[in-house]
Design a protein around this motif. Structure first.
Motif, PDB file in Angstrom:
ATOM      1  N   ALA A 115       0.630  -1.533   0.072  1.00  0.00           N
ATOM      2  CA  ALA A 115       0.185   0.056  -0.178  1.00  0.00           C
ATOM      3  C   ALA A 115       0.578   1.419  -0.120  1.00  0.00           C
ATOM      4  O   ALA A 115       0.418   2.056  -0.823  1.00  0.00           O
ATOM      5  CB  ALA A 115      -1.143  -0.316   1.351  1.00  0.00           C
ATOM      6  N   ASN A 116       2.220   0.852   0.739  1.00  0.00           N
ATOM      7  CA  ASN A 116       3.163   2.585   0.687  1.00  0.00           C
ATOM      8  C   ASN A 116       3.269   2.815  -0.380  1.00  0.00           C
ATOM      9  O   ASN A 116       4.162   3.744  -0.910  1.00  0.00           O
ATOM     10  CB  ASN A 116       3.815   2.242   2.084  1.00  0.00           C
ATOM     11  CG  ASN A 116       3.154   2.055   3.387  1.00  0.00           C
ATOM     12  OD1 ASN A 116       1.962   2.968   3.311  1.00  0.00           O
ATOM     13  ND2 ASN A 116       3.852   1.988   4.930  1.00  0.00           N
ATOM     14  N   ALA A 117       3.508   1.361  -1.273  1.00  0.00           N
ATOM     15  CA  ALA A 117       4.248   1.746  -2.469  1.00  0.00           C
ATOM     16  C   ALA A 117       3.675   2.554  -3.519  1.00  0.00           C
ATOM     17  O   ALA A 117       4.207   3.067  -4.611  1.00  0.00           O
ATOM     18  CB  ALA A 117       5.239   0.330  -3.192  1.00  0.00           C
ATOM     19  N   ALA A 118       2.032   1.537  -3.471  1.00  0.00           N
ATOM     20  CA  ALA A 118       1.440   2.548  -4.255  1.00  0.00           C
ATOM     21  C   ALA A 118       1.371   3.846  -4.696  1.00  0.00           C
ATOM     22  O   ALA A 118       1.396   4.545  -5.447  1.00  0.00           O
ATOM     23  CB  ALA A 118       0.386   1.521  -3.995  1.00  0.00           C
ATOM     24  N   SER A 119       0.756   3.658  -3.131  1.00  0.00           N
ATOM     25  CA  SER A 119       1.391   5.345  -2.598  1.00  0.00           C
ATOM     26  C   SER A 119       2.436   6.406  -2.965  1.00  0.00           C
ATOM     27  O   SER A 119       2.320   7.624  -3.451  1.00  0.00           O
ATOM     28  CB  SER A 119       1.268   5.899  -1.052  1.00  0.00           C
ATOM     29  OG  SER A 119       0.767   7.243  -0.721  1.00  0.00           O
ATOM     30  N   ALA A 120       3.778   5.671  -2.729  1.00  0.00           N
ATOM     31  CA  ALA A 120       4.546   6.180  -3.211  1.00  0.00           C
ATOM     32  C   ALA A 120       4.737   6.455  -4.889  1.00  0.00           C
ATOM     33  O   ALA A 120       4.843   7.500  -5.575  1.00  0.00           O
ATOM     34  CB  ALA A 120       5.570   5.511  -3.092  1.00  0.00           C
ATOM     35  N   ALA A 121       4.046   5.825  -5.684  1.00  0.00           N
ATOM     36  CA  ALA A 121       4.525   5.351  -7.158  1.00  0.00           C
ATOM     37  C   ALA A 121       3.393   6.443  -7.768  1.00  0.00           C
ATOM     38  O   ALA A 121       3.797   7.567  -8.402  1.00  0.00           O
ATOM     39  CB  ALA A 121       4.120   3.841  -8.102  1.00  0.00           C
ATOM     40  N   LEU A 122       2.175   6.475  -7.184  1.00  0.00           N
ATOM     41  CA  LEU A 122       1.154   7.911  -7.609  1.00  0.00           C
ATOM     42  C   LEU A 122       1.840   8.854  -7.294  1.00  0.00           C
ATOM     43  O   LEU A 122       1.967  10.299  -8.685  1.00  0.00           O
ATOM     44  CB  LEU A 122      -0.369   7.624  -7.082  1.00  0.00           C
ATOM     45  CG  LEU A 122      -1.277   8.935  -7.070  1.00  0.00           C
ATOM     46  CD1 LEU A 122      -1.787   8.032  -8.275  1.00  0.00           C
ATOM     47  CD2 LEU A 122      -2.229   8.991  -6.167  1.00  0.00           C
ATOM     48  N   ALA A 123       2.487   9.145  -5.839  1.00  0.00           N
ATOM     49  CA  ALA A 123       3.235  10.768  -5.375  1.00  0.00           C
ATOM     50  C   ALA A 123       4.101  11.046  -6.926  1.00  0.00           C
ATOM     51  O   ALA A 123       3.930  12.317  -7.561  1.00  0.00           O
ATOM     52  CB  ALA A 123       3.307  10.894  -5.023  1.00  0.00           C
ATOM     53  N   LYS A 124       4.774   9.779  -7.259  1.00  0.00           N
ATOM     54  CA  LYS A 124       6.202   9.859  -8.597  1.00  0.00           C
ATOM     55  C   LYS A 124       5.770  10.265  -9.642  1.00  0.00           C
ATOM     56  O   LYS A 124       6.220  10.818 -10.622  1.00  0.00           O
ATOM     57  CB  LYS A 124       6.685   8.283  -8.656  1.00  0.00           C
ATOM     58  CG  LYS A 124       8.185   8.633  -7.854  1.00  0.00           C
ATOM     59  CD  LYS A 124       8.586   7.253  -7.240  1.00  0.00           C
ATOM     60  CE  LYS A 124       9.653   7.316  -6.097  1.00  0.00           C
ATOM     61  NZ  LYS A 124      10.456   5.777  -5.997  1.00  0.00           N
ATOM     62  N   ILE A 125       4.388   9.801 -10.109  1.00  0.00           N
ATOM     63  CA  ILE A 125       4.329   9.527 -11.205  1.00  0.00           C
ATOM     64  C   ILE A 125       3.161  10.987 -11.712  1.00  0.00           C
ATOM     65  O   ILE A 125       3.213  11.103 -12.284  1.00  0.00           O
ATOM     66  CB  ILE A 125       2.931   8.341 -12.072  1.00  0.00           C
ATOM     67  CG1 ILE A 125       3.637   7.047 -11.884  1.00  0.00           C
ATOM     68  CG2 ILE A 125       2.117   8.962 -12.724  1.00  0.00           C
ATOM     69  CD1 ILE A 125       2.820   5.983 -11.851  1.00  0.00           C
ATOM     70  N   SER A 126       2.475  11.257 -10.547  1.00  0.00           N
ATOM     71  CA  SER A 126       2.091  12.838 -10.990  1.00  0.00           C
ATOM     72  C   SER A 126       3.288  13.761 -10.700  1.00  0.00           C
ATOM     73  O   SER A 126       2.720  14.945 -11.469  1.00  0.00           O
ATOM     74  CB  SER A 126       1.559  13.015  -9.095  1.00  0.00           C
ATOM     75  OG  SER A 126       0.140  14.241  -8.811  1.00  0.00           O
ATOM     76  N   ALA A 127       3.866  13.979 -10.392  1.00  0.00           N
ATOM     77  CA  ALA A 127       5.125  14.678 -10.430  1.00  0.00           C
ATOM     78  C   ALA A 127       5.746  14.877 -12.549  1.00  0.00           C
ATOM     79  O   ALA A 127       6.059  16.286 -11.960  1.00  0.00           O
ATOM     80  CB  ALA A 127       6.058  14.523  -8.967  1.00  0.00           C
TER      81      ALA A 127
END
Length: 236
Positions: free
Chosen positions: A96-108
């Protein structure tokens, strides 16, 4: 320090520090004078970085030239947010933490207009799932999957019978509200789904079944196609 190294260091500082970042803080981070810093900011802007701000106000990195803008349309953004939010709902804590980090990186990496679409997506995943505290150590399972290593699994079936199985792990499967490990059971000589909350213990045996995972997955897919053929349109 070369100029290219200095500019890279400045870009890293703009990515990592709370924004807006003052010129004084950036000058300290890159070990230059504020006068040199202003020239470096201009150089990054000329290279494609969108940096908002001015002396006395601080600087914000709005678009990063090292992360090329992704060309997602609105529906693709919705699919992306929905998929990763589902992982955040159903995955164990690390996933779940990895999914949150991935979304933040993609969004950036997205243009500002598309970033707003991510923040205001109209789809949301809400699921019930097993309490992560009841799941076995997922890091052990993932390591065995990546390494194609046999697992020893202490398992309790629906009737309450406890057994220890040697299993070739193939995938972690999310089916409706259940999470299971699909694997080749060496005891039964067949594919089995082991519900994760029923696993009381597991260990990596150290035995490898590489490169058998891909072949086992292909065979499993063929068996499923035979047992559950795709529906065809009715003809008259």
């Amino acid at each position: 320090m070369s100029r290219s190294e200095r500019l890279f260091r400045l870009l890293q500082a703009l990515r990592q520090l709370p924004q807006p970042v003052t010129a004084a803080r950036l000058a300290t981070e890159t070990e230059v004078s504020e006068r040199t810093l202003y020239r470096d900011i201009d150089s990054l802007r000329a290279g494609g970085a969108l940096i908002d701000g001015a002396p006395g106000y601080g600087y914000t990195l709005t678009e990063d030239p090292a992360l090329p803008p992704q060309m997602f349309d609105r529906l693709e953004v919705e699919a992306l947010v929905l998929g990763l939010s589902d992982v955040q709902q159903r995955g164990d804590r690390d996933l779940a933490n990895a999914a949150s980090a991935a979304l933040a990186k993609i969004s950036a990496s997205l243009p500002e207009r598309v970033q707003r679409q991510v923040l205001h997506a109209t789809h949301m995943a809400i699921r019930t799932h097993a309490d992560p505290a009841t799941l076995p150590d997922m890091s052990v399972i993932r390591a065995a999957l990546w390494g194609e290593e046999e697992l020893e699994v202490d398992y309790v079936d629906a009737a309450g019978r406890a057994t220890t199985r040697r299993v070739y792990p193939l995938v972690i499967a999310y089916v409706e509200s259940k999470i299971g490990l699909l694997g080749w059971c060496c005891l039964r000589q067949d594919y089995r789904h082991f519900l994760l909350p029923r696993i009381n213990g597991l260990r990596r045996s150290g035995a490898s079944f590489r490169p058998g995972r891909a072949a086992l997955l292909r065979d499993y897919a063929k068996q499923r196609e035979t047992r559950y053929p795709a529906p065809t349109d009715a003809t008259t």
